[in-house]
Scaffold this active site. Structure first.
Site, PDB file in Angstrom:
ATOM      1  N   SER A  11       0.849  -1.190   0.000  1.00 53.32           N
ATOM      2  CA  SER A  11       0.000   0.000   0.000  1.00 53.32           C
ATOM      3  C   SER A  11       0.881   1.235   0.000  1.00 53.32           C
ATOM      4  O   SER A  11       2.018   1.206   0.494  1.00 53.32           O
ATOM      5  CB  SER A  11      -0.895   0.017   1.245  1.00 53.32           C
ATOM      6  OG  SER A  11      -1.582   1.243   1.371  1.00 53.32           O
TER       7      SER A  11
ATOM      8  N   TYR B 207      -3.191  -0.018  10.410  1.00 50.71           N
ATOM      9  CA  TYR B 207      -3.104  -0.572   9.051  1.00 50.71           C
ATOM     10  C   TYR B 207      -1.769  -0.197   8.420  1.00 50.71           C
ATOM     11  O   TYR B 207      -1.080  -1.054   7.841  1.00 50.71           O
ATOM     12  CB  TYR B 207      -4.261  -0.043   8.210  1.00 50.71           C
ATOM     13  CG  TYR B 207      -4.222  -0.474   6.763  1.00 50.71           C
ATOM     14  CD1 TYR B 207      -4.622  -1.753   6.383  1.00 50.71           C
ATOM     15  CD2 TYR B 207      -3.790   0.409   5.762  1.00 50.71           C
ATOM     16  CE1 TYR B 207      -4.587  -2.141   5.054  1.00 50.71           C
ATOM     17  CE2 TYR B 207      -3.755   0.022   4.437  1.00 50.71           C
ATOM     18  CZ  TYR B 207      -4.161  -1.253   4.088  1.00 50.71           C
ATOM     19  OH  TYR B 207      -4.120  -1.646   2.775  1.00 50.71           O
TER      20      TYR B 207
END
Length: 234
Positions: free
Chosen positions: A130, A143
């Protein structure tokens, strides 16, 4: 490496980005595509080989590696997302779960398949990370932390697998328009576009793939006087 004729395994292939990876691999001419999911009955993609794989279960990982002994392209796509503040009482438990799914699983799955890839000529590992590997945003620190771990594990695996001619590729997307980002506002990439760019990058032998403008901007900021990770709000 060319996709045509390859045997690929995609984790988390029953939905979202993983489903699009499995379809695109077949369209690109892959000889076989294992579509891995915790529940293989949930895989509904004509032409793939459904296979049971829970990326947090060592026994499940070992069984999948033994069965899919012809794999030469591994796509570590399975992941989880969660939202909450670091000062929440549940933050530590949330972080542990995300680290297991988004970080440690990249290592355990790759460990299991590394001998398979070596026997089959080296091949490649694609880790879907990500842009939040490089910075965090409000409510997404747990996250981001799990994805940052995944990034560093990817870098280490790249070094260690180089000797067996296995290329390790990091993918750093921003938001993708899947069910995982259903409640997110803001720009999102089409999963079809992300998969196309990634598979093109695999064929170009890239080791890092940026699929959108946000990723390119954040990466560029890292060497500037105002890197994205120093922002107190986004």
């Amino acid at each position: 490496m060319q996709i045509k004729g390859r045997t690929a395994l995609v984790t988390g292939a029953n939905r979202g980005l993983g489903l699009h990876f499995a379809k695109a691999l077949l369209e690109a001419g892959a000889a076989k595509v294992y579509a891995a999911a915790r529940n293989p009955a949930s895989v509904d993609i004509p032409g793939v080989v459904p296979i049971q794989l829970d990326v947090t279960d060592p026994a499940s990982i070992a069984a999948a590696a033994a069965r899919a002994s012809d794999v030469d392209l591994l796509i570590n796509n399975a992941g989880a997302a969660d939202r909450g503040l670091l000062l929440d009482p549940q933050a530590v438990d949330r972080l542990r779960g995300l680290i297991e799914t988004n970080g440690i699983s990249l290592l355990t799955v790759t460990q299991a398949f590394a001998p398979v890839l070596k026997r089959n000529g080296g091949g490649a590992v694609v880790n879907v990370l990500s842009v939040l590997s490089w910075f965090t945003a409000p409510g997404l620190a747990t996250y981001s932390g799990s994805k940052a771990l995944g990034w560093q594990l990817t870098n280490g695996l790249r070094q260690e697998l180089h000797g067996q001619q296995t290329r390790v590729i990091a993918v750093h997307p921003a938001y993708i328009d899947t069910d995982m980002t259903k409640g997110v506002t803001g720009p999102k990439s089409r999963p079809e576009d992300v998969v196309r760019i990634v598979l093109e990058g695999v064929e170009q032998n890239l080791e890092e793939i940026l699929v959108d403008e946000i990723g390119r901007q954040v990466k560029q900021s890292l060497s500037s006087a105002t890197p994205a990770y120093l922002a107190t709000s986004v």
